[in-house]
Design a protein around this motif. Structure first.
Motif, PDB file in Angstrom:
ATOM      1  N   ASN A  64      43.798 -28.816 -13.819  1.00 31.78           N
ATOM      2  CA  ASN A  64      45.144 -28.247 -13.952  1.00 31.78           C
ATOM      3  C   ASN A  64      46.166 -29.250 -13.417  1.00 31.78           C
ATOM      4  O   ASN A  64      45.801 -30.326 -12.937  1.00 31.78           O
ATOM      5  CB  ASN A  64      45.266 -26.869 -13.290  1.00 31.78           C
ATOM      6  N   MET A 439      49.609 -19.121 -17.728  1.00 35.86           N
ATOM      7  CA  MET A 439      48.182 -19.385 -17.878  1.00 35.86           C
ATOM      8  C   MET A 439      47.399 -18.563 -16.848  1.00 35.86           C
ATOM      9  O   MET A 439      47.712 -18.596 -15.656  1.00 35.86           O
ATOM     10  CB  MET A 439      47.879 -20.866 -17.691  1.00 35.86           C
ATOM     11  N   VAL A 465      41.300 -14.921 -22.145  1.00 36.27           N
ATOM     12  CA  VAL A 465      41.742 -16.268 -21.754  1.00 36.27           C
ATOM     13  C   VAL A 465      41.024 -17.285 -22.644  1.00 36.27           C
ATOM     14  O   VAL A 465      39.915 -17.034 -23.107  1.00 36.27           O
ATOM     15  CB  VAL A 465      41.415 -16.628 -20.285  1.00 36.27           C
ATOM     16  N   THR A 469      41.840 -22.520 -20.298  1.00 37.12           N
ATOM     17  CA  THR A 469      42.605 -21.704 -19.345  1.00 37.12           C
ATOM     18  C   THR A 469      41.688 -21.095 -18.289  1.00 37.12           C
ATOM     19  O   THR A 469      42.080 -20.914 -17.139  1.00 37.12           O
ATOM     20  CB  THR A 469      43.357 -20.590 -20.099  1.00 37.12           C
ATOM     21  N   HIS A 472      41.353 -23.683 -15.761  1.00 36.29           N
ATOM     22  CA  HIS A 472      42.667 -24.029 -15.193  1.00 36.29           C
ATOM     23  C   HIS A 472      43.146 -23.010 -14.169  1.00 36.29           C
ATOM     24  O   HIS A 472      43.588 -23.388 -13.081  1.00 36.29           O
ATOM     25  CB  HIS A 472      43.676 -24.138 -16.349  1.00 36.29           C
TER      26      HIS A 472
END
Lengths: 645, 207
Positions: A64, A439, A465, A469, A472
């Motif tokens: 991320n 997110m 999701v 993601t 992340h």
């Protein structure tokens, strides 16, 4: 993608703004680059990664933005020039680290953060402006006004960052980041890089080198000194300039892509000798002396900028601090309503603002033609709503979710976030997704909903999701759901790529940004290790997917995980031929006479399924069909047939 | 380096179609060829959030003098290359003018609004007639149909590039575009060059 490592100084290349930024970093002798993919920033790291091996730099897709920025800071601490790039909203994920990094200062390697905004939220969930964040965190900020500047500024920032000892930020917007223009190349350095974390600050000091934000008031004082140094550099920058007459009827103050729009507008109106443009490339700290020296050019000043009134407020605040004998022009912009306070700008909107202020009329084309053309477009051009691609696994997943929720019968619903699957907010995903924020946001929201049983809540909650993601921003939410026993199903749409932003690899793919094979971080092994019940489905198997979801909904006992695994069709389609040839059996399809009410074309909404008006039957558009064959399972007549291709 | 005068400065080209058709690819090939000829070129792309299926447009602005913005002002297109018929009309509605030159591929791609029954796709013949009425000159090139004959609808891109070069509306010739085409499609050079030549032939037959 263009080759950003081309060794041809002085030649002009067609580069995307993002490629120009990456080239600038290469020309600066960058050693380390990290980013999380996202619009409109993805090509910065993408193009650096594509030349990483040949240039001897290191480039990674980080899990991320926060980790990307922290990793880049680590490289700077060891003396390597480093860059972190992020999408619209990415900086929010990093802000905690940044608030401390500005206090600790950077290492001997220059450190640059590139943040790409998306005015009008063309491919984003909102149109947040990054510039106020730079002001809020005391990060010196620049914004390129064209493609050449995108390269040149990036290179320059590494020198400044090392000289002043602080992080610098370059902000770009979609219309620079994702547009293309001429870039004249500079030299590529041929210097060896050596990384070393030097723990001795200097021989006289008893303290070892330590990067920390404390003691805070003292560090804060030092930071302000650094900002003053940055301001001095900015005052003399070639990226700030004035174009126009000595005395102007109107002075435009602008930055970024609005510099291009302003020039277009002034040229279109043929006002080059009446309207001046003050273009700022260095935005914060404000180059006050430079601004002051041009403010007297006109009695009227128009701020042309997108989203927040950043220059407008900063300059008005500065003018308020000047002695009363200084020029006090009339200000026009967002406050006066001449420039819209939301949405991106374009040359026409700037033309309109100038025309309003100067009392001009502007008509780009013959009025009669205009009426005819607009009327024809209005009456003949149908809407083109967003849809999943033909063969997209998400369409099948949401079809199964829709049917499972219906069969369960308790008015269950889906929480979601941003990604291709946001399309399920609309008709192409059967309106299944009911919340969409940041997110991983849907999984967090589901945590709260899943704990409302004591208030009589019994609706099943599915949080969707994407696979990227999941890594992340979703793992803490899942741990929370298991720890606090919240009842929801985390549905991971695993299409084996960060699909929406250009199919970048992620920790589940076994591939790095530089194309090296690596360890797979298995999402099912990870979820199971946390104690979650995990089921893996192939969404193209509609029946199995539907019954699996139904079973999971019937069970309580905290957060559960359903993985929908099927590769993104755009990735598969590049490597393989369609698996099936799909056709409509015109004998079996009974069209409007069937009780299905055109389930295939009206409800399923695959762009390859079209309605043959003349025949009154369904038809496959062979140019668009990717041969997934899922539609053969939804036709109640069995009229859609697939044969192995 | 620049050899040819522009009919107008800036010369404004719009390439339009539906996401997935190859809009960006065409703008990139034409843009690169123009930069190599010494022009200042700005290419702006507008596409929605989805990878495919939405209306897309590329604005290509060509100048001998300066870098223009990636947006063509309303009513100021000089050339429209339409890969899809209603998208061509959508562009004429906003950017057209009595002098605009239009190349149109008359192969419809239905939107989900059309297949779902919320919108109507217009009659194709009438649509092409309307495009002709709103353009100073219109060339109809059956690029998708020709490409399918060559084995894949994707060759429509090279056919349309051939057509736009063959029309003579851009300051480019075959010699300047061919190398870029070969670099862009290294695996399919032969068929793409054939498709490009076919596009040039088709538009010359219409003259």
């Amino acid at each position: 993608m263009a080759n950003i490592n081309i060794d041809a100084p002085g030649t002009s290349q067609l580069f995307m703004g993002n490629e120009a930024i990456a080239r600038g970093a290469l020309e600066a002798g960058i050693g380390f680059a990290a980013a999380y993919p996202g619009t409109p920033s993805s090509e910065i790291l993408g193009s650096l990664a594509s030349v990483a091996k040949e240039t001897g730099i290191y480039a990674e897709w980080s899990v991320n933005e926060k980790v990307a920025m922290e990793a880049a800071a680590g490289a700077s601490f060891a003396g390597i020039r480093a860059l972190a790039a992020m999408k619209q909203n990415g900086i929010n994920v990093v802000s905690d680290f940044l608030a401390n990094l500005v206090m600790s200062g950077i290492g001997k390697g220059g450190l640059v953060l590139v943040s790409c905004d998306d005015p009008s939220a063309i491919s984003s969930s909102n149109e947040q402006d990054t510039r106020p964040i730079a002001k809020w965190l005391d990060i010196p900020l620049v914004e390129p006004g064209d493609f050449q500047e995108a390269k040149d500024m990036t290179k320059w920032l590494f020198d400044l960052s090392e000289e002043i000892g602080t992080l610098f930020m370059l902000r770009s917007v979609t219309r620079i980041a994702h547009a293309r223009g001429n870039v004249v190349l500079g030299e590529l350095p041929k210097k060896e890089r050596r990384a070393y974390f030097d723990q001795i600050h200097d021989l006289k000091s008893v303290m070892p080198t330590t990067f920390m934000p404390v003691p805070s008031p003292l560090r804060h004082f030092f930071l302000h000194m650094k900002m003053d140094k940055a301001r001095q550099k900015f005052e003399a920058s070639r990226f700030n300039r004035y174009v126009g007459p000595d005395k102007a009827d109107l002075l435009i103050v602008t930055c970024g892509s609005c510099w291009l729009y302003s020039q277009d507008a002034v040229k279109t109106l043929k006002l080059e000798d009446k309207v001046g443009i003050l273009k700022l490339g260095t935005l914060w700290p404000l180059p006050e002396k430079f601004v002051e020296s041009h403010l007297g050019k006109s009695q009227k000043v128009l701020f042309v900028e997108e989203i927040d009134p950043f220059l407008e407020r900063s300059i008005m605040e500065f003018v308020a601090s000047l002695p009363s004998t200084s020029p006090r022009p009339t200000f026009y912009g967002k406050r006066s309503g001449h420039i819209n306070a939301y949405g991106e700008l374009n040359p026409d909107l700037v033309i309109k603002a100038i025309s309003n202020i100067l009392g001009l009329t502007y008509q780009p084309r013959d009025a009669e033609y205009s009426d005819k053309a607009e009327a024809a477009a209005k009456s003949h051009v149908p809407e083109r709503s967003m849809t999943f691609c033909a063969g997209c696994p998400h369409r099948a997943t949401f079809w199964a979710i829709k049917n499972a929720l219906k069969l369960d019968g308790r008015n269950g619903f889906v929480t979601g976030d941003i990604g291709c699957y946001s399309i399920a907010l609309g008709p192409a995903g059967f309106f299944q997704v009911r919340t969409m924020h940041c997110m991983g946001g849907g999984a967090g929201v589901a945590n709260g909903l899943g704990k409302l049983g004591q208030f009589g809540f019994n609706q099943p909650v599915l949080a969707v999701v994407g696979d990227s993601t999941f890594y992340h921003a979703t793992i803490p939410a899942l741990i929370n759901g298991i720890y606090n026993q919240s009842d929801f199903i985390l549905v991971i749409l695993d299409n084996s790529a960060t699909a929406m932003t250009g199919f970048q690899p992620h920790p589940g793919t076994g591939m790095t940004a530089m194309g090296e094979p690596t360890k797979v971080v298995s999402m099912e092994a990870l979820c199971r290790s946390l104690g979650a019940r995990v089921k893996v489905c192939d969404p193209f198997d509609l029946k199995h997917t539907t019954t699996t979801l139904l079973d999971m909904m019937a069970e309580g006992g905290g957060a559960k995980v359903a993985i929908m695994r099927r590769q993104c069709e755009l990735v598969r389609g590049k490597k393989e031929k369609p698996p099936y040839k799909v056709q409509v059996d015109t004998e079996k399809c009974i069209g409007e006479a069937c009780g299905c009410d055109r389930l295939c074309t009206r409800v399923f909404l695959c762009p390859a399924l079209i309605w043959d008006k003349k025949a009154g039957k369904s038809k496959i558009d062979e140019v668009i069909c990717t041969g997934c064959g899922v539609c053969t399972d939804i036709c109640p007549q069995g009229a859609i047939i697939k044969e192995a291709a | 380096m620049t050899t040819k005068q522009l009919a107008k400065d800036p010369l404004n080209l719009i390439i339009t179609g539906v996401g997935g058709q190859g809009n960006v690819m065409i703008s990139l090939i034409i843009g690169n060829a123009l930069v190599r000829e010494g022009y200042s070129v700005t290419v702006g792309e507008t596409y929605g959030a989805s990878q495919r299926g939405g209306p897309v447009m590329s604005h290509v602005r060509i100048s001998k003098e300066t870098q223009y913005s990636p947006f063509i002002p309303d009513g100021c297109a000089d050339i429209i290359l339409g890969m899809e018929p209603v998208e061509t009309l959508r562009m004429l509605g906003r950017y057209g003018n009595p002098n605009v030159l239009t190349i149109i591929n008359p192969r419809p791609i239905y939107s989900i609004d059309v297949t779902g029954g919320q919108a109507e796709y217009p009659d194709l013949d009438k649509l092409v007639q309307t495009v002709k009425k709103l353009s100073a000159k219109t060339w109809v090139i059956n690029a998708t149909e020709e490409a399918q004959k060559m084995g894949s609808p994707m060759f429509a891109n090279a056919i349309l590039i051939g057509a736009v070069i063959g029309s003579g509306v851009l300051p480019l010739d075959k010699k300047s575009v061919e190398p870029v085409l070969c670099e862009t499609f290294p695996k399919e050079i032969k068929t793409n060059i054939e498709a490009f030549n076919q596009g040039m032939r088709l538009i010359k037959q219409l003259r």
